[in-house]
Design a protein around this motif. Structure first.
Motif, mmCIF file in Angstrom:
data_model
loop_
_atom_site.group_PDB
_atom_site.id
_atom_site.type_symbol
_atom_site.label_atom_id
_atom_site.label_comp_id
_atom_site.label_asym_id
_atom_site.label_seq_id
_atom_site.Cartn_x
_atom_site.Cartn_y
_atom_site.Cartn_z
ATOM 1 N N GLY A 142 -3.989 -7.027 -4.685
ATOM 2 C CA GLY A 142 -3.450 -6.751 -6.019
ATOM 3 C C GLY A 142 -2.295 -5.766 -5.973
ATOM 4 O O GLY A 142 -1.257 -5.973 -6.605
ATOM 5 N N TYR A 143 -2.465 -4.683 -5.211
ATOM 6 C CA TYR A 143 -1.393 -3.683 -5.082
ATOM 7 C C TYR A 143 -0.158 -4.312 -4.412
ATOM 8 O O TYR A 143 0.972 -4.019 -4.777
ATOM 9 C CB TYR A 143 -1.871 -2.489 -4.255
ATOM 10 C CG TYR A 143 -2.826 -1.569 -4.987
ATOM 11 C CD1 TYR A 143 -2.404 -0.836 -6.090
ATOM 12 C CD2 TYR A 143 -4.143 -1.422 -4.574
ATOM 13 C CE1 TYR A 143 -3.268 0.011 -6.765
ATOM 14 C CE2 TYR A 143 -5.019 -0.575 -5.249
ATOM 15 C CZ TYR A 143 -4.576 0.135 -6.339
ATOM 16 O OH TYR A 143 -5.428 0.973 -7.012
ATOM 17 N N GLN B 213 -8.569 -5.304 -3.452
ATOM 18 C CA GLN B 213 -7.641 -4.584 -4.334
ATOM 19 C C GLN B 213 -6.276 -4.402 -3.670
ATOM 20 O O GLN B 213 -5.263 -4.304 -4.350
ATOM 21 C CB GLN B 213 -8.221 -3.234 -4.712
ATOM 22 C CG GLN B 213 -9.315 -3.356 -5.768
ATOM 23 C CD GLN B 213 -9.568 -2.044 -6.487
ATOM 24 O OE1 GLN B 213 -9.440 -0.997 -5.878
ATOM 25 N NE2 GLN B 213 -9.926 -2.114 -7.749
ATOM 26 N N THR B 214 -6.278 -4.364 -2.347
ATOM 27 C CA THR B 214 -5.015 -4.223 -1.619
ATOM 28 C C THR B 214 -4.097 -5.409 -1.904
ATOM 29 O O THR B 214 -2.874 -5.252 -2.013
ATOM 30 C CB THR B 214 -5.289 -4.075 -0.105
ATOM 31 O OG1 THR B 214 -6.053 -2.884 0.086
ATOM 32 C CG2 THR B 214 -4.016 -3.984 0.705
#
Lengths: 79, 170
Positions: free
Chosen positions: A32-33, A29-30
């Motif tokens: 994605g951020y 997810q990092t």
């Protein structure tokens, strides 16, 4: 804000967020951020990404918005 | 300071931001409200009295603890409570921000509490005004668990209200 070309580079190489995250040692997810600009990477992570894509760091990150690659290719064709 | 419960599978539980906002708000509000109601409607020895206040206050305290249990194993709680070597730099950045916010709130509440206790002890036995202050074991016990609950929940509440929405799955 730090702009980045991660989505383009990832798409070019057919990489999933998970694969890239595993390669540089972060949560998927990092990535994605990071791509969305919600988070600026540390120098260490930026260098890891640069090494992974085998590109100079300024090709991945910039303080100014990047010119689209298609426009760059078109401009190169005109000259 | 916070705690995180890692389940047997080792995976974190997925909770939506809306659910996290609701659960953390309930955990933070229901506990002091429940304690206040129990204090305002103390137990009496009359067997015929129906202890609505006592029971309702107790139910609010249980609700608060139940709300905490719903996110104790969540990905939000993992960011504030897991071992640091299991977090990446983005998660560590979030944890630092959550802890800084929690420290400000917790320190402010502690200072307000100490000022209140100072005034209450000043007025103790005076005929002008009598302010409530903790006297029994139950009072101090409730204050201790309330402080612990706030220490555990405040960082998670900060994340629930400020963390950017998760990127869409590919």
């Amino acid at each position: 804000m730090v702009h980045n070309r991660l989505p383009v580079l990832r798409a070019e190489r057919g990489l999933s967020r998970k694969a890239l995250a595993d390669a540089v040692g972060v949560n998927y997810q990092t990535i994605g951020y990071l791509e969305r600009g919600d988070f600026n990477p540390s120098l260490e992570l930026a260098l890891k990404l640069s090494a992974y894509f085998d590109l100079p760091i300024e090709m991945l990150f910039s303080l100014k918005p990047f010119t689209p690659l298609s426009q760059m290719a078109n401009d190169k064709g005109d000259t | 300071m916070s705690i995180f419960y890692r389940g047997r599978s080792g995976k974190t539980q997925s909770r939506s931001p809306a659910m996290m906002k609701l659960a953390t708000s309930i955990a933070l509000l229901a506990y002091p409200l429940g304690c206040f109601i129990q204090l305002a409607f103390p137990d009496t020895t009359e067997a015929s009295d129906i202890q609505f206040g006592e029971v309702f206050g107790f139910l609010l305290v249980v609700t608060s603890l139940f709300a905490f249990a719903t996110f104790a194993a969540s990905s939000f709680q993992r960011i504030v409570g897991d071992e640091t070597d299991k977090l990446d730099e983005f998660e560590m950045d979030l944890r630092r921000k959550a802890q800084a916010f929690s420290y400000q709130v917790f320190a402010s509440l502690t200072l307000i509490g100490i000022i209140y206790l100072g005034v209450a002890s000043d007025l103790f036995d005076s005929d002008r005004l009598t302010l409530w202050h903790p006297q029994t074991y139950e009072h101090w016990n409730a204050l201790f668990w309330g402080a612990a609950l706030y220490a555990f929940v405040l960082p998670t509440a900060y994340l629930a209200w400020t963390m950017p929405a998760a990127p869409e799955d590919e």
